[in-house]
Design an enzyme around this catalytic site. Structure first.
Site, PDB file in Angstrom:
ATOM      1  N   LYS A 154      -6.778 -48.580  11.041  1.00 52.31           N
ATOM      2  CA  LYS A 154      -5.993 -47.326  11.016  1.00 52.31           C
ATOM      3  C   LYS A 154      -4.951 -47.355   9.897  1.00 52.31           C
ATOM      4  O   LYS A 154      -4.827 -46.398   9.147  1.00 52.31           O
ATOM      5  CB  LYS A 154      -5.228 -47.140  12.341  1.00 52.31           C
ATOM      6  CG  LYS A 154      -6.077 -46.867  13.552  1.00 52.31           C
ATOM      7  CD  LYS A 154      -5.236 -46.461  14.742  1.00 52.31           C
ATOM      8  CE  LYS A 154      -4.134 -47.427  15.111  1.00 52.31           C
ATOM      9  NZ  LYS A 154      -4.508 -48.694  15.698  1.00 52.31           N
ATOM     10  N   ARG A 183      -0.284 -43.009  22.073  1.00 56.48           N
ATOM     11  CA  ARG A 183      -0.999 -44.167  22.614  1.00 56.48           C
ATOM     12  C   ARG A 183      -1.265 -44.016  24.103  1.00 56.48           C
ATOM     13  O   ARG A 183      -1.945 -44.850  24.692  1.00 56.48           O
ATOM     14  CB  ARG A 183      -0.154 -45.424  22.393  1.00 56.48           C
ATOM     15  CG  ARG A 183      -0.694 -46.372  21.312  1.00 56.48           C
ATOM     16  CD  ARG A 183       0.268 -47.533  21.220  1.00 56.48           C
ATOM     17  NE  ARG A 183      -0.250 -48.692  20.540  1.00 56.48           N
ATOM     18  CZ  ARG A 183      -0.027 -48.962  19.270  1.00 56.48           C
ATOM     19  NH1 ARG A 183       0.631 -48.113  18.510  1.00 56.48           N
ATOM     20  NH2 ARG A 183      -0.458 -50.103  18.757  1.00 56.48           N
ATOM     21  N   ARG A 236      -6.481 -60.647   8.286  1.00 52.84           N
ATOM     22  CA  ARG A 236      -5.256 -59.951   7.865  1.00 52.84           C
ATOM     23  C   ARG A 236      -4.079 -60.922   7.816  1.00 52.84           C
ATOM     24  O   ARG A 236      -3.316 -60.948   6.845  1.00 52.84           O
ATOM     25  CB  ARG A 236      -4.954 -58.810   8.848  1.00 52.84           C
ATOM     26  CG  ARG A 236      -3.698 -58.042   8.501  1.00 52.84           C
ATOM     27  CD  ARG A 236      -3.583 -56.752   9.264  1.00 52.84           C
ATOM     28  NE  ARG A 236      -3.118 -56.943  10.633  1.00 52.84           N
ATOM     29  CZ  ARG A 236      -3.164 -56.000  11.574  1.00 52.84           C
ATOM     30  NH1 ARG A 236      -3.697 -54.834  11.295  1.00 52.84           N
ATOM     31  NH2 ARG A 236      -2.711 -56.226  12.782  1.00 52.84           N
ATOM     32  N   ARG A 279       3.409 -60.667  11.441  1.00 48.12           N
ATOM     33  CA  ARG A 279       3.898 -60.028  12.667  1.00 48.12           C
ATOM     34  C   ARG A 279       3.841 -60.987  13.851  1.00 48.12           C
ATOM     35  O   ARG A 279       2.869 -61.725  14.021  1.00 48.12           O
ATOM     36  CB  ARG A 279       3.019 -58.803  12.969  1.00 48.12           C
ATOM     37  CG  ARG A 279       3.338 -57.624  12.099  1.00 48.12           C
ATOM     38  CD  ARG A 279       2.279 -56.553  12.176  1.00 48.12           C
ATOM     39  NE  ARG A 279       1.979 -56.138  13.551  1.00 48.12           N
ATOM     40  CZ  ARG A 279       1.241 -55.081  13.848  1.00 48.12           C
ATOM     41  NH1 ARG A 279       0.738 -54.337  12.880  1.00 48.12           N
ATOM     42  NH2 ARG A 279       1.005 -54.762  15.093  1.00 48.12           N
ATOM     43  N   ARG A 335      -2.901 -56.611  23.624  1.00 48.26           N
ATOM     44  CA  ARG A 335      -2.840 -55.298  22.959  1.00 48.26           C
ATOM     45  C   ARG A 335      -4.166 -54.556  23.136  1.00 48.26           C
ATOM     46  O   ARG A 335      -4.190 -53.346  23.318  1.00 48.26           O
ATOM     47  CB  ARG A 335      -2.518 -55.478  21.467  1.00 48.26           C
ATOM     48  CG  ARG A 335      -1.036 -55.799  21.228  1.00 48.26           C
ATOM     49  CD  ARG A 335      -0.794 -56.406  19.869  1.00 48.26           C
ATOM     50  NE  ARG A 335      -1.090 -55.501  18.768  1.00 48.26           N
ATOM     51  CZ  ARG A 335      -1.336 -55.911  17.530  1.00 48.26           C
ATOM     52  NH1 ARG A 335      -1.324 -57.227  17.242  1.00 48.26           N
ATOM     53  NH2 ARG A 335      -1.573 -55.063  16.592  1.00 48.26           N
TER      54      ARG A 335
HETATM   55  P1  AMP Z   1       1.098 -51.118  15.864  1.00 47.18           P
HETATM   56  O1  AMP Z   1       1.749 -51.499  14.590  1.00 47.18           O
HETATM   57  O2  AMP Z   1       0.661 -49.694  15.920  1.00 47.18           O
HETATM   58  O3  AMP Z   1       0.012 -52.084  16.268  1.00 47.18           O
HETATM   59  O4  AMP Z   1       2.228 -51.255  17.006  1.00 47.18           O
HETATM   60  C1  AMP Z   1       2.868 -52.466  17.251  1.00 47.18           C
HETATM   61  C2  AMP Z   1       3.549 -52.408  18.601  1.00 47.18           C
HETATM   62  O5  AMP Z   1       4.541 -51.377  18.612  1.00 47.18           O
HETATM   63  C3  AMP Z   1       2.631 -52.085  19.758  1.00 47.18           C
HETATM   64  O6  AMP Z   1       1.949 -53.231  20.249  1.00 47.18           O
HETATM   65  C4  AMP Z   1       3.613 -51.532  20.773  1.00 47.18           C
HETATM   66  O7  AMP Z   1       4.344 -52.552  21.379  1.00 47.18           O
HETATM   67  C5  AMP Z   1       4.571 -50.757  19.889  1.00 47.18           C
HETATM   68  N1  AMP Z   1       4.125 -49.360  19.718  1.00 47.18           N
HETATM   69  C6  AMP Z   1       3.721 -48.792  18.565  1.00 47.18           C
HETATM   70  N2  AMP Z   1       3.407 -47.515  18.771  1.00 47.18           N
HETATM   71  C7  AMP Z   1       3.603 -47.277  20.067  1.00 47.18           C
HETATM   72  C8  AMP Z   1       3.419 -46.135  20.889  1.00 47.18           C
HETATM   73  N3  AMP Z   1       2.951 -44.990  20.398  1.00 47.18           N
HETATM   74  N4  AMP Z   1       3.716 -46.242  22.198  1.00 47.18           N
HETATM   75  C9  AMP Z   1       4.183 -47.384  22.722  1.00 47.18           C
HETATM   76  N5  AMP Z   1       4.356 -48.492  22.023  1.00 47.18           N
HETATM   77  C10 AMP Z   1       4.082 -48.445  20.690  1.00 47.18           C
END
Ligand code: AMP
Length: 284
Positions: free
Chosen positions: A13, A88, A127, A139, A150
């Site tokens: 994404k 999400r 990655r 990260r 996740r």
């Molecule tokens: P990502 O970079 O999109 O993988 O997001 C990293 C982390 O941020 C996720 O594992 C969640 O803990 C938090 N997070 C990101 N977007 C959301 C969302 N829309 N709702 C809830 N938690 C989020």
């Protein structure tokens, strides 16, 4: 253009969002990035999210909805945006619908990147290795254990969105296992088909472009051309008649003139002959 990119962690994404940003000049709104920035800055939101994120859980809906709502109001989001990692959960999707409605904004498409789950762990490992090579900070949630969590939260809380958007006829599913550029091309084709992006305008002259017109406008143009042709028919007929008439008339005039000239010639000739006879007689 406003689109959502949907897919599990590691589905590409983020990569696709960046490529779409370059191509269409719109913003990438990644809630994950925004939350990481908040954590790094130590803001109240960051403090709230830090532990949840590190363990692979989801930050409360009201927190992320608030972040997105504020961000959409910024002037740089006017041209459009790509939502990456948001919504999400179904309540987040409902909140997004509500806030877009309130702001009189339309959602153009939801693009789901479908991937083979067994490939995801490999992708995330690659990655991480690449980030380390570039000397970037890795990260805290990019570990096999946290990734498993996740993925589980994606399946239980995010996957229902596929049904949510499919019911609302917004969903387009793309094979996320293809090469990066192939995925980008497939997304572009999909956006074109949905009318979310303009096809590249070629330097065609208006005259050349006109016959290519399709749809309602094209049909209308064709119809009016037919009507014009029909309307021109009597005029054409009249013009033909006039030409024929003119030809006939000029022939008549010519004949008349010839006759007149011939008559004059005959008269002149007769007069001359009579004069000759009179002269001869007088001599005698
Ligand atoms: P990502 O970079 O999109 O993988 O997001 C990293 C982390 O941020 C996720 O594992 C969640 O803990 C938090 N997070 C990101 N977007 C959301 C969302 N829309 N709702 C809830 N938690 C989020």
């Amino acid at each position: 253009m406003r689109i959502i990119l949907l897919g599990p962690p590691g589905s590409g994404k983020g990569t696709q969002a960046q490529l779409l940003v370059q191509r269409y000049g719109i913003l990438q709104l990644s809630t994950g990035e925004m939350l990481r920035a908040a954590v790094a800055a130590g803001t109240p939101v960051g403090l709230k999210a830090k532990e949840i994120m590190a363990s692979g859980g989801l930050v409360p809906d009201d927190v992320v909805v608030g972040i997105i709502s504020d961000r959409i109001d910024q002037p740089d989001a006017k041209n459009g945006f790509i939502l990456d990692g948001f919504p999400r959960t179904v309540p987040q999707a409902e909140a997004l619908d509500e806030l877009l409605k309130r702001k009189h904004l339309k959602l153009d498409a939801v693009i789901e990147l479908r991937v083979n789950e067994s490939a995801l762990l490999n992708r995330v490992e690659t990655r991480v290795a690449q980030m380390r090579e570039r000397g970037e900070e890795v990260r805290v949630d990019d570990t096999p254990e946290v990734l498993t969590k996740r993925l589980a939260s994606y399946r239980s809380q995010t996957e229902p969105l596929i049904h949510y958007y499919s019911e609302r006829r917004k969903l387009s599913t793309i094979d996320g296992m293809m090469a990066i550029d192939e995925v980008t091309r497939a997304i572009h084709r999909q956006l074109l088909a949905l009318g979310a992006v303009e096809p590249k305008t070629h330097a065609r002259s208006a005259a050349k472009a006109a016959p290519a017109k399709k749809g309602k406008a094209g049909k209308k143009a064709k119809k009016s051309a037919k009507t014009a042709k029909k309307a021109a028919k009597p005029a054409k007929k009249a013009a033909k008649k006039a030409v024929k008439g003119a030809k006939k008339a000029s022939k008549k005039t010519a004949k008349k003139a010839a006759r007149k000239t011939a008559g004059k010639a005959v008269k002149k000739g007769a007069r001359k002959a009579a004069k000759k006879v009179t002269k001869k007689r007088a001599k005698r």
